[in-house]
Scaffold this motif. Structure first.
Motif, PDB file in Angstrom:
ATOM      1  N   ALA A 151       0.852  -1.190   0.000  1.00 56.14           N
ATOM      2  CA  ALA A 151       0.000   0.000   0.000  1.00 56.14           C
ATOM      3  C   ALA A 151       0.885   1.237   0.000  1.00 56.14           C
ATOM      4  O   ALA A 151       1.823   1.345   0.784  1.00 56.14           O
ATOM      5  CB  ALA A 151      -0.916  -0.011   1.216  1.00 56.14           C
ATOM      6  N   GLY A 152       0.588   2.162  -0.919  1.00 62.45           N
ATOM      7  CA  GLY A 152       1.391   3.357  -1.069  1.00 62.45           C
ATOM      8  C   GLY A 152       2.354   3.301  -2.237  1.00 62.45           C
ATOM      9  O   GLY A 152       2.862   4.333  -2.676  1.00 62.45           O
ATOM     10  N   SER A 153       2.625   2.102  -2.766  1.00 60.48           N
ATOM     11  CA  SER A 153       3.514   1.974  -3.925  1.00 60.48           C
ATOM     12  C   SER A 153       2.873   2.613  -5.156  1.00 60.48           C
ATOM     13  O   SER A 153       1.654   2.580  -5.332  1.00 60.48           O
ATOM     14  CB  SER A 153       3.802   0.498  -4.226  1.00 60.48           C
ATOM     15  N   VAL A 154       3.714   3.189  -6.002  1.00 61.57           N
ATOM     16  CA  VAL A 154       3.255   3.757  -7.269  1.00 61.57           C
ATOM     17  C   VAL A 154       3.676   2.795  -8.380  1.00 61.57           C
ATOM     18  O   VAL A 154       4.856   2.441  -8.485  1.00 61.57           O
ATOM     19  CB  VAL A 154       3.849   5.154  -7.511  1.00 61.57           C
ATOM     20  N   VAL A 155       2.717   2.346  -9.182  1.00 62.90           N
ATOM     21  CA  VAL A 155       2.977   1.295 -10.159  1.00 62.90           C
ATOM     22  C   VAL A 155       2.376   1.633 -11.519  1.00 62.90           C
ATOM     23  O   VAL A 155       1.506   2.499 -11.635  1.00 62.90           O
ATOM     24  CB  VAL A 155       2.403  -0.064  -9.688  1.00 62.90           C
ATOM     25  N   ASP A 156       2.874   0.935 -12.539  1.00 60.70           N
ATOM     26  CA  ASP A 156       2.246   0.904 -13.856  1.00 60.70           C
ATOM     27  C   ASP A 156       1.606  -0.470 -14.013  1.00 60.70           C
ATOM     28  O   ASP A 156       2.183  -1.478 -13.591  1.00 60.70           O
ATOM     29  CB  ASP A 156       3.264   1.118 -14.975  1.00 60.70           C
ATOM     30  N   VAL A 157       0.423  -0.495 -14.606  1.00 59.28           N
ATOM     31  CA  VAL A 157      -0.289  -1.756 -14.827  1.00 59.28           C
ATOM     32  C   VAL A 157      -0.287  -2.041 -16.322  1.00 59.28           C
ATOM     33  O   VAL A 157      -0.855  -1.281 -17.110  1.00 59.28           O
ATOM     34  CB  VAL A 157      -1.741  -1.679 -14.316  1.00 59.28           C
ATOM     35  N   TRP A 158       0.384  -3.120 -16.709  1.00 56.23           N
ATOM     36  CA  TRP A 158       0.446  -3.544 -18.110  1.00 56.23           C
ATOM     37  C   TRP A 158      -0.541  -4.684 -18.309  1.00 56.23           C
ATOM     38  O   TRP A 158      -0.689  -5.554 -17.452  1.00 56.23           O
ATOM     39  CB  TRP A 158       1.855  -3.991 -18.470  1.00 56.23           C
ATOM     40  N   LEU A 159      -1.202  -4.674 -19.447  1.00 56.64           N
ATOM     41  CA  LEU A 159      -2.242  -5.651 -19.728  1.00 56.64           C
ATOM     42  C   LEU A 159      -2.029  -6.224 -21.123  1.00 56.64           C
ATOM     43  O   LEU A 159      -1.917  -5.480 -22.095  1.00 56.64           O
ATOM     44  CB  LEU A 159      -3.608  -4.958 -19.650  1.00 56.64           C
ATOM     45  N   THR A 160      -1.915  -7.536 -21.215  1.00 54.92           N
ATOM     46  CA  THR A 160      -1.773  -8.217 -22.501  1.00 54.92           C
ATOM     47  C   THR A 160      -2.768  -9.359 -22.574  1.00 54.92           C
ATOM     48  O   THR A 160      -3.402  -9.712 -21.578  1.00 54.92           O
ATOM     49  CB  THR A 160      -0.342  -8.758 -22.692  1.00 54.92           C
ATOM     50  N   ASP A 161      -2.881  -9.933 -23.754  1.00 51.14           N
ATOM     51  CA  ASP A 161      -3.815 -11.038 -23.966  1.00 51.14           C
ATOM     52  C   ASP A 161      -3.050 -12.345 -24.007  1.00 51.14           C
ATOM     53  O   ASP A 161      -2.238 -12.574 -24.908  1.00 51.14           O
ATOM     54  CB  ASP A 161      -4.584 -10.820 -25.273  1.00 51.14           C
ATOM     55  N   GLY A 162      -3.320 -13.209 -23.029  1.00 52.58           N
ATOM     56  CA  GLY A 162      -2.652 -14.502 -23.000  1.00 52.58           C
ATOM     57  C   GLY A 162      -3.056 -15.406 -24.142  1.00 52.58           C
ATOM     58  O   GLY A 162      -2.403 -16.413 -24.415  1.00 52.58           O
ATOM     59  N   ALA A 163      -4.139 -15.051 -24.844  1.00 53.27           N
ATOM     60  CA  ALA A 163      -4.612 -15.873 -25.953  1.00 53.27           C
ATOM     61  C   ALA A 163      -3.890 -15.552 -27.254  1.00 53.27           C
ATOM     62  O   ALA A 163      -4.051 -16.250 -28.248  1.00 53.27           O
ATOM     63  CB  ALA A 163      -6.109 -15.674 -26.155  1.00 53.27           C
ATOM     64  N   SER A 179      -1.110   4.074 -15.835  1.00 52.74           N
ATOM     65  CA  SER A 179       0.224   4.599 -15.562  1.00 52.74           C
ATOM     66  C   SER A 179       0.240   5.399 -14.273  1.00 52.74           C
ATOM     67  O   SER A 179      -0.660   6.209 -14.014  1.00 52.74           O
ATOM     68  CB  SER A 179       0.672   5.484 -16.732  1.00 52.74           C
ATOM     69  N   GLU A 180       1.251   5.138 -13.450  1.00 53.86           N
ATOM     70  CA  GLU A 180       1.474   5.886 -12.209  1.00 53.86           C
ATOM     71  C   GLU A 180       0.241   5.899 -11.305  1.00 53.86           C
ATOM     72  O   GLU A 180      -0.227   6.949 -10.890  1.00 53.86           O
ATOM     73  CB  GLU A 180       1.938   7.314 -12.511  1.00 53.86           C
ATOM     74  N   VAL A 181      -0.281   4.721 -11.015  1.00 58.91           N
ATOM     75  CA  VAL A 181      -1.407   4.608 -10.095  1.00 58.91           C
ATOM     76  C   VAL A 181      -0.908   4.146  -8.735  1.00 58.91           C
ATOM     77  O   VAL A 181       0.137   3.513  -8.624  1.00 58.91           O
ATOM     78  CB  VAL A 181      -2.500   3.649 -10.626  1.00 58.91           C
ATOM     79  N   THR A 182      -1.672   4.469  -7.711  1.00 58.45           N
ATOM     80  CA  THR A 182      -1.272   4.151  -6.348  1.00 58.45           C
ATOM     81  C   THR A 182      -1.950   2.880  -5.867  1.00 58.45           C
ATOM     82  O   THR A 182      -3.157   2.719  -6.019  1.00 58.45           O
ATOM     83  CB  THR A 182      -1.648   5.299  -5.401  1.00 58.45           C
ATOM     84  N   VAL A 183      -1.160   1.994  -5.279  1.00 66.94           N
ATOM     85  CA  VAL A 183      -1.710   0.809  -4.636  1.00 66.94           C
ATOM     86  C   VAL A 183      -2.260   1.231  -3.273  1.00 66.94           C
ATOM     87  O   VAL A 183      -1.539   1.791  -2.451  1.00 66.94           O
ATOM     88  CB  VAL A 183      -0.625  -0.274  -4.453  1.00 66.94           C
ATOM     89  N   VAL A 184      -3.552   1.009  -3.058  1.00 65.13           N
ATOM     90  CA  VAL A 184      -4.167   1.393  -1.787  1.00 65.13           C
ATOM     91  C   VAL A 184      -4.380   0.199  -0.861  1.00 65.13           C
ATOM     92  O   VAL A 184      -4.637   0.375   0.322  1.00 65.13           O
ATOM     93  CB  VAL A 184      -5.490   2.151  -2.008  1.00 65.13           C
ATOM     94  N   ALA A 185      -4.274  -1.009  -1.397  1.00 64.13           N
ATOM     95  CA  ALA A 185      -4.351  -2.213  -0.571  1.00 64.13           C
ATOM     96  C   ALA A 185      -3.564  -3.315  -1.267  1.00 64.13           C
ATOM     97  O   ALA A 185      -3.617  -3.454  -2.491  1.00 64.13           O
ATOM     98  CB  ALA A 185      -5.793  -2.649  -0.363  1.00 64.13           C
ATOM     99  N   ALA A 186      -2.821  -4.070  -0.472  1.00 65.51           N
ATOM    100  CA  ALA A 186      -2.020  -5.163  -1.010  1.00 65.51           C
ATOM    101  C   ALA A 186      -1.966  -6.273   0.025  1.00 65.51           C
ATOM    102  O   ALA A 186      -0.995  -6.388   0.784  1.00 65.51           O
ATOM    103  CB  ALA A 186      -0.611  -4.677  -1.363  1.00 65.51           C
ATOM    104  N   PRO A 187      -3.028  -7.085   0.097  1.00 60.85           N
ATOM    105  CA  PRO A 187      -3.045  -8.166   1.094  1.00 60.85           C
ATOM    106  C   PRO A 187      -1.823  -9.062   0.963  1.00 60.85           C
ATOM    107  O   PRO A 187      -1.267  -9.242  -0.136  1.00 60.85           O
ATOM    108  CB  PRO A 187      -4.326  -8.933   0.742  1.00 60.85           C
ATOM    109  N   ALA A 188      -1.400  -9.616   2.072  1.00 62.16           N
ATOM    110  CA  ALA A 188      -0.239 -10.504   2.080  1.00 62.16           C
ATOM    111  C   ALA A 188      -0.512 -11.740   1.242  1.00 62.16           C
ATOM    112  O   ALA A 188      -1.658 -12.136   1.033  1.00 62.16           O
ATOM    113  CB  ALA A 188       0.087 -10.907   3.515  1.00 62.16           C
ATOM    114  N   TYR A 189       0.569 -12.353   0.764  1.00 68.24           N
ATOM    115  CA  TYR A 189       0.436 -13.566  -0.042  1.00 68.24           C
ATOM    116  C   TYR A 189      -0.395 -14.621   0.677  1.00 68.24           C
ATOM    117  O   TYR A 189      -1.218 -15.296   0.069  1.00 68.24           O
ATOM    118  CB  TYR A 189       1.817 -14.148  -0.356  1.00 68.24           C
ATOM    119  N   ASP A 190      -0.183 -14.764   1.970  1.00 71.11           N
ATOM    120  CA  ASP A 190      -0.894 -15.798   2.728  1.00 71.11           C
ATOM    121  C   ASP A 190      -2.398 -15.574   2.741  1.00 71.11           C
ATOM    122  O   ASP A 190      -3.175 -16.505   2.915  1.00 71.11           O
ATOM    123  CB  ASP A 190      -0.380 -15.843   4.174  1.00 71.11           C
TER     124      ASP A 190
END
Length: 197
Positions: free
Chosen positions: A109-121, A145-156
């Motif tokens: 939470a709080g990280s700034v990220v880019d989200v890339w989207l492709t087609d697996g097909a 582009s440059e969006v903020t993560v507001v929640a990032a639950p743990a892997y578990d």
């Protein structure tokens, strides 16, 4: 304990013409709630009281329910112009289901990220349908582009159940609609997260 620290800061400030204000402990993006853990006291000398008034003095707690309205950097003084009331923040919370191998492990939470989207097909970066090719989000750039993560639950909390990691990003209405249009146009959407340092 906090009262004695604040009192000591005031005495020292009187002796050396500096004051204490709140600063950010790390980089945070727009839409991120401002929490006590995100703040540290910084000693600064201002030219005048008017300039000091643009920041949050550390002798008082920062009001609850504030969110950042722009990105801030590590060590940056918390300006009043950088925050707004949570109720006033016009963003949507967009959940993303991501393969754990396609997201950096330290995204939180709080990280700034880019989200890339492709087609697996189809070939990487090539939309599978005309609707996807005509979408406002381009195949040769990030879908968000440059969006903020507001929640990032743990892997578990998510990985063990679904095999994917969930992230929630804050996006304005227009970009959220464009993203949903692109997502719906792909046969097998694959999301990849790139973290900005």
């Amino acid at each position: 304990m906090a009262g004695s620290v604040v009192g000591g800061a005031r005495l020292l400030a009187a002796a050396d013409d500096t004051v204490t204000v709140w600063a950010m402990t790390g980089e945070r993006g727009a839409g991120t709630p401002v929490r006590a853990d995100d703040l540290v006291v910084q000693r600064v000398r201002f030219a005048d009281d008017l300039t000091l008034g643009r920041y949050f003095a550390a002798d008082e707690p920062v009001p609850d329910d504030l969110v950042l309205v722009r990105a801030v950097g590590e060590g940056e003084l918390l300006a009043r112009s950088a925050v707004g009331a949570a109720d006033d923040e016009a963003v949507l919370r967009v959940p993303l289901e991501v393969d754990p191998n396609r997201v950096p492990p330290d995204v939180a939470a709080g990280s700034v990220v880019d989200v890339w989207l492709t087609d697996g097909a189809g070939p990487v970066g090539t939309p599978a349908t005309p609707a996807a090719r005509d979408s406002p989000a381009k195949a040769d750039g990030p879908a968000l582009s440059e969006v903020t993560v507001v929640a990032a639950p743990a892997y578990d909390d998510t990985f063990a159940v679904t095999g994917a990691r969930q992230l929630v990003v804050a996006v304005d209405d227009e970009r959220a609609a464009e993203f949903e249009q692109l997502l719906g146009a792909l046969q097998d959407p694959v999301i990849r997260i790139l973290q900005r340092s």
